[in-house]
Scaffold this motif. Structure first.
Motif, PDB file in Angstrom:
ATOM      1  N   MET A   1     -59.092 -18.447  40.619  1.00 31.89           N
ATOM      2  CA  MET A   1     -60.048 -17.397  40.408  1.00 31.89           C
ATOM      3  C   MET A   1     -59.954 -16.951  38.947  1.00 31.89           C
ATOM      4  O   MET A   1     -58.902 -16.527  38.478  1.00 31.89           O
ATOM      5  CB  MET A   1     -59.733 -16.253  41.370  1.00 31.89           C
ATOM      6  N   ALA A   2     -61.016 -17.012  38.225  1.00 29.24           N
ATOM      7  CA  ALA A   2     -61.062 -16.663  36.807  1.00 29.24           C
ATOM      8  C   ALA A   2     -61.161 -15.152  36.640  1.00 29.24           C
ATOM      9  O   ALA A   2     -61.821 -14.466  37.428  1.00 29.24           O
ATOM     10  CB  ALA A   2     -62.240 -17.349  36.144  1.00 29.24           C
ATOM     11  N   ARG A   3     -60.492 -14.678  35.600  1.00 35.56           N
ATOM     12  CA  ARG A   3     -60.551 -13.229  35.324  1.00 35.56           C
ATOM     13  C   ARG A   3     -61.533 -12.966  34.202  1.00 35.56           C
ATOM     14  O   ARG A   3     -61.762 -13.800  33.333  1.00 35.56           O
ATOM     15  CB  ARG A   3     -59.158 -12.730  34.948  1.00 35.56           C
ATOM     16  N   ASP A   4     -62.046 -11.780  34.200  1.00 37.59           N
ATOM     17  CA  ASP A   4     -63.014 -11.355  33.198  1.00 37.59           C
ATOM     18  C   ASP A   4     -62.310 -11.220  31.836  1.00 37.59           C
ATOM     19  O   ASP A   4     -61.253 -10.586  31.746  1.00 37.59           O
ATOM     20  CB  ASP A   4     -63.609 -10.018  33.645  1.00 37.59           C
ATOM     21  N   PRO A   5     -62.869 -11.776  30.754  1.00 37.01           N
ATOM     22  CA  PRO A   5     -62.236 -11.673  29.430  1.00 37.01           C
ATOM     23  C   PRO A   5     -62.044 -10.235  28.957  1.00 37.01           C
ATOM     24  O   PRO A   5     -61.056  -9.921  28.282  1.00 37.01           O
ATOM     25  CB  PRO A   5     -63.196 -12.427  28.501  1.00 37.01           C
ATOM     26  N   ASP A   6     -62.967  -9.348  29.305  1.00 35.89           N
ATOM     27  CA  ASP A   6     -62.817  -7.941  28.908  1.00 35.89           C
ATOM     28  C   ASP A   6     -61.608  -7.308  29.586  1.00 35.89           C
ATOM     29  O   ASP A   6     -60.873  -6.519  28.977  1.00 35.89           O
ATOM     30  CB  ASP A   6     -64.085  -7.145  29.257  1.00 35.89           C
ATOM     31  N   THR A   7     -61.379  -7.664  30.848  1.00 40.34           N
ATOM     32  CA  THR A   7     -60.222  -7.155  31.587  1.00 40.34           C
ATOM     33  C   THR A   7     -58.936  -7.666  30.953  1.00 40.34           C
ATOM     34  O   THR A   7     -57.975  -6.913  30.765  1.00 40.34           O
ATOM     35  CB  THR A   7     -60.294  -7.582  33.064  1.00 40.34           C
ATOM     36  N   ILE A   8     -58.939  -8.942  30.609  1.00 40.59           N
ATOM     37  CA  ILE A   8     -57.753  -9.525  29.969  1.00 40.59           C
ATOM     38  C   ILE A   8     -57.486  -8.830  28.632  1.00 40.59           C
ATOM     39  O   ILE A   8     -56.341  -8.485  28.315  1.00 40.59           O
ATOM     40  CB  ILE A   8     -57.950 -11.052  29.773  1.00 40.59           C
ATOM     41  N   GLN A   9     -58.528  -8.579  27.858  1.00 40.52           N
ATOM     42  CA  GLN A   9     -58.381  -7.910  26.561  1.00 40.52           C
ATOM     43  C   GLN A   9     -57.818  -6.498  26.740  1.00 40.52           C
ATOM     44  O   GLN A   9     -56.924  -6.076  25.997  1.00 40.52           O
ATOM     45  CB  GLN A   9     -59.740  -7.864  25.839  1.00 40.52           C
ATOM     46  N   ARG A  10     -58.321  -5.765  27.735  1.00 38.59           N
ATOM     47  CA  ARG A  10     -57.825  -4.405  27.989  1.00 38.59           C
ATOM     48  C   ARG A  10     -56.349  -4.439  28.383  1.00 38.59           C
ATOM     49  O   ARG A  10     -55.553  -3.604  27.933  1.00 38.59           O
ATOM     50  CB  ARG A  10     -58.653  -3.731  29.096  1.00 38.59           C
ATOM     51  N   GLU A  11     -55.965  -5.402  29.221  1.00 41.82           N
ATOM     52  CA  GLU A  11     -54.565  -5.524  29.636  1.00 41.82           C
ATOM     53  C   GLU A  11     -53.657  -5.849  28.444  1.00 41.82           C
ATOM     54  O   GLU A  11     -52.552  -5.317  28.335  1.00 41.82           O
ATOM     55  CB  GLU A  11     -54.429  -6.595  30.716  1.00 41.82           C
ATOM     56  N   ILE A  12     -54.152  -6.697  27.565  1.00 38.54           N
ATOM     57  CA  ILE A  12     -53.377  -7.031  26.362  1.00 38.54           C
ATOM     58  C   ILE A  12     -53.194  -5.789  25.491  1.00 38.54           C
ATOM     59  O   ILE A  12     -52.094  -5.516  24.989  1.00 38.54           O
ATOM     60  CB  ILE A  12     -54.063  -8.173  25.568  1.00 38.54           C
ATOM     61  N   GLU A  13     -54.245  -5.021  25.312  1.00 37.55           N
ATOM     62  CA  GLU A  13     -54.156  -3.799  24.500  1.00 37.55           C
ATOM     63  C   GLU A  13     -53.208  -2.779  25.134  1.00 37.55           C
ATOM     64  O   GLU A  13     -52.436  -2.121  24.435  1.00 37.55           O
ATOM     65  CB  GLU A  13     -55.552  -3.206  24.302  1.00 37.55           C
ATOM     66  N   GLN A  14     -53.267  -2.641  26.461  1.00 34.99           N
ATOM     67  CA  GLN A  14     -52.357  -1.718  27.154  1.00 34.99           C
ATOM     68  C   GLN A  14     -50.911  -2.166  26.991  1.00 34.99           C
ATOM     69  O   GLN A  14     -50.023  -1.350  26.740  1.00 34.99           O
ATOM     70  CB  GLN A  14     -52.715  -1.623  28.635  1.00 34.99           C
ATOM     71  N   ALA A  15     -50.673  -3.471  27.121  1.00 41.19           N
ATOM     72  CA  ALA A  15     -49.316  -4.000  26.958  1.00 41.19           C
ATOM     73  C   ALA A  15     -48.835  -3.782  25.523  1.00 41.19           C
ATOM     74  O   ALA A  15     -47.675  -3.423  25.288  1.00 41.19           O
ATOM     75  CB  ALA A  15     -49.277  -5.479  27.318  1.00 41.19           C
ATOM     76  N   ARG A  16     -49.705  -3.976  24.556  1.00 42.26           N
ATOM     77  CA  ARG A  16     -49.367  -3.772  23.151  1.00 42.26           C
ATOM     78  C   ARG A  16     -49.018  -2.299  22.887  1.00 42.26           C
ATOM     79  O   ARG A  16     -48.043  -1.993  22.203  1.00 42.26           O
ATOM     80  CB  ARG A  16     -50.527  -4.211  22.267  1.00 42.26           C
ATOM     81  N   ASP A  17     -49.807  -1.386  23.449  1.00 36.36           N
ATOM     82  CA  ASP A  17     -49.530   0.047  23.288  1.00 36.36           C
ATOM     83  C   ASP A  17     -48.204   0.435  23.934  1.00 36.36           C
ATOM     84  O   ASP A  17     -47.427   1.209  23.366  1.00 36.36           O
ATOM     85  CB  ASP A  17     -50.667   0.883  23.874  1.00 36.36           C
ATOM     86  N   ALA A  18     -47.957  -0.102  25.115  1.00 35.07           N
ATOM     87  CA  ALA A  18     -46.696   0.193  25.809  1.00 35.07           C
ATOM     88  C   ALA A  18     -45.509  -0.337  25.008  1.00 35.07           C
ATOM     89  O   ALA A  18     -44.480   0.338  24.878  1.00 35.07           O
ATOM     90  CB  ALA A  18     -46.703  -0.406  27.214  1.00 35.07           C
ATOM     91  N   LEU A  19     -45.635  -1.528  24.455  1.00 32.98           N
ATOM     92  CA  LEU A  19     -44.570  -2.111  23.646  1.00 32.98           C
ATOM     93  C   LEU A  19     -44.334  -1.289  22.385  1.00 32.98           C
ATOM     94  O   LEU A  19     -43.189  -1.021  22.017  1.00 32.98           O
ATOM     95  CB  LEU A  19     -44.914  -3.557  23.283  1.00 32.98           C
ATOM     96  N   ALA A  20     -45.402  -0.861  21.732  1.00 38.71           N
ATOM     97  CA  ALA A  20     -45.274  -0.036  20.530  1.00 38.71           C
ATOM     98  C   ALA A  20     -44.565   1.278  20.848  1.00 38.71           C
ATOM     99  O   ALA A  20     -43.696   1.734  20.098  1.00 38.71           O
ATOM    100  CB  ALA A  20     -46.644   0.222  19.917  1.00 38.71           C
ATOM    101  N   SER A  21     -44.915   1.877  21.966  1.00 38.42           N
ATOM    102  CA  SER A  21     -44.274   3.129  22.373  1.00 38.42           C
ATOM    103  C   SER A  21     -42.786   2.919  22.652  1.00 38.42           C
ATOM    104  O   SER A  21     -41.940   3.716  22.225  1.00 38.42           O
ATOM    105  CB  SER A  21     -44.965   3.672  23.622  1.00 38.42           C
ATOM    106  N   THR A  22     -42.456   1.836  23.334  1.00 40.41           N
ATOM    107  CA  THR A  22     -41.060   1.522  23.636  1.00 40.41           C
ATOM    108  C   THR A  22     -40.269   1.293  22.355  1.00 40.41           C
ATOM    109  O   THR A  22     -39.149   1.783  22.200  1.00 40.41           O
ATOM    110  CB  THR A  22     -40.966   0.283  24.546  1.00 40.41           C
ATOM    111  N   LEU A  23     -40.856   0.565  21.415  1.00 41.32           N
ATOM    112  CA  LEU A  23     -40.179   0.316  20.139  1.00 41.32           C
ATOM    113  C   LEU A  23     -39.969   1.611  19.355  1.00 41.32           C
ATOM    114  O   LEU A  23     -38.923   1.797  18.725  1.00 41.32           O
ATOM    115  CB  LEU A  23     -40.969  -0.693  19.309  1.00 41.32           C
TER     116      LEU A  23
END
Length: 73
Positions: A1-23
């Motif tokens: 099942m393919a995922r929507d590219p916009d959803t993938i982009q949002r998840e990447i941005e959320q992960a990036r923000d979470a990582l930045a906060s942790t750092l």
């Protein structure tokens, strides 16, 4: 099942923000100034304990006595 590219982009941005906060949090916890301040606070608290305080005073008196004795021999 393919995922929507916009959803993938949002998840990447959320992960990036979470990582930045942790750092940022790790950087704050591991800052040398904070570590030194915590060590000073711990040492002062330990030195204020009666057992430690009186032991240090006793050692100081003995060392002072030995120095005075050595000077006047």
């Amino acid at each position: 099942m393919a995922r929507d590219p916009d959803t993938i982009q949002r998840e990447i941005e959320q992960a990036r923000d979470a990582l930045a906060s942790t750092l940022d949090q790790l950087g704050t916890k591991a800052s040398p100034k904070r570590l030194v301040d915590n060590a000073k606070t711990s040492a002062r608290a330990k030195a204020d304990e009666p057992k430690v305080k009186y032991a240090l005073i006793g050692i100081g008196v003995v060392v002072g006595f030995l120095l005075v004795r050595k000077l006047f021999r």
